[in-house]
Design a protein around this motif. Structure first.
Motif, PDB file in Angstrom:
ATOM      1  N   SER A  30     -71.032  13.105  55.696  1.00 36.38           N
ATOM      2  CA  SER A  30     -72.012  12.042  55.947  1.00 36.38           C
ATOM      3  C   SER A  30     -72.215  11.154  54.722  1.00 36.38           C
ATOM      4  CB  SER A  30     -73.349  12.641  56.392  1.00 36.38           C
ATOM      5  OG  SER A  30     -73.202  13.381  57.572  1.00 36.38           O
ATOM      6  N   GLN A  33     -74.923   8.106  54.674  1.00 36.34           N
ATOM      7  CA  GLN A  33     -76.350   8.379  54.881  1.00 36.34           C
ATOM      8  C   GLN A  33     -77.151   8.004  53.645  1.00 36.34           C
ATOM      9  OE1 GLN A  33     -77.223   9.605  57.905  1.00 36.34           O
ATOM     10  NE2 GLN A  33     -79.373   9.459  57.413  1.00 36.34           N
ATOM     11  N   THR A  86     -71.225  11.181  62.193  1.00 37.39           N
ATOM     12  CA  THR A  86     -71.890  10.189  63.019  1.00 37.39           C
ATOM     13  C   THR A  86     -71.649  10.484  64.493  1.00 37.39           C
ATOM     14  OG1 THR A  86     -72.124   7.813  63.446  1.00 37.39           O
ATOM     15  CG2 THR A  86     -69.908   8.610  62.957  1.00 37.39           C
TER      16      THR A  86
END
Length: 120
Positions: A30, A33, A86
């Motif tokens: 991720s 983020q 995601t």
């Protein structure tokens, strides 16, 4: 560079360096983020300088800012793989385009600076 916070190593006590020297591939989970459940940084008004640079490079390479972020991560000398983390299919498509881009060192350092870090 004395006195700059960038001199502090925050990579888990040398984990990134160890992986690079030992030929171990790291995974960036991720990496778009901003913070826990706070959205992503590409396109966020919280990072105007970084997003301007991502947009500029995206235009140069004809890809999205997300693809440029992936290209920067995969260009790291430690050899990293990106796990987008995601549920948005378009973000996965955008991210995959970044694996075909080889950013220059100057472009990589420009992104580091645009993110607010000092580069020696």
């Amino acid at each position: 560079m004395t006195g700059f916070d960038d001199l502090i190593t925050r990579d888990g006590g040398g984990l990134v360096d160890y992986a690079r020297i030992s030929g171990i591939t790291l995974q960036a989970w991720s990496p778009f983020q901003k913070a826990f459940q706070d959205g992503v940084f590409p396109g966020s008004p919280d990072y105007p300088v970084l997003n301007a640079e991502l947009d500029r490079l995206g235009g140069k390479y004809q890809v999205t800012p997300t693809a440029i972020a992936v290209a920067r991560t995969t260009r790291h000398p430690a050899v990293m793989q990106v796990v987008p983390g995601t549920t948005k299919s378009q973000r996965i498509v955008d991210a995959s385009a970044g694996s075909d881009i080889l950013l220059t060192r100057s472009e990589c350092y420009g992104l580091i600076q645009a993110a607010g870090h000092n580069v020696p």
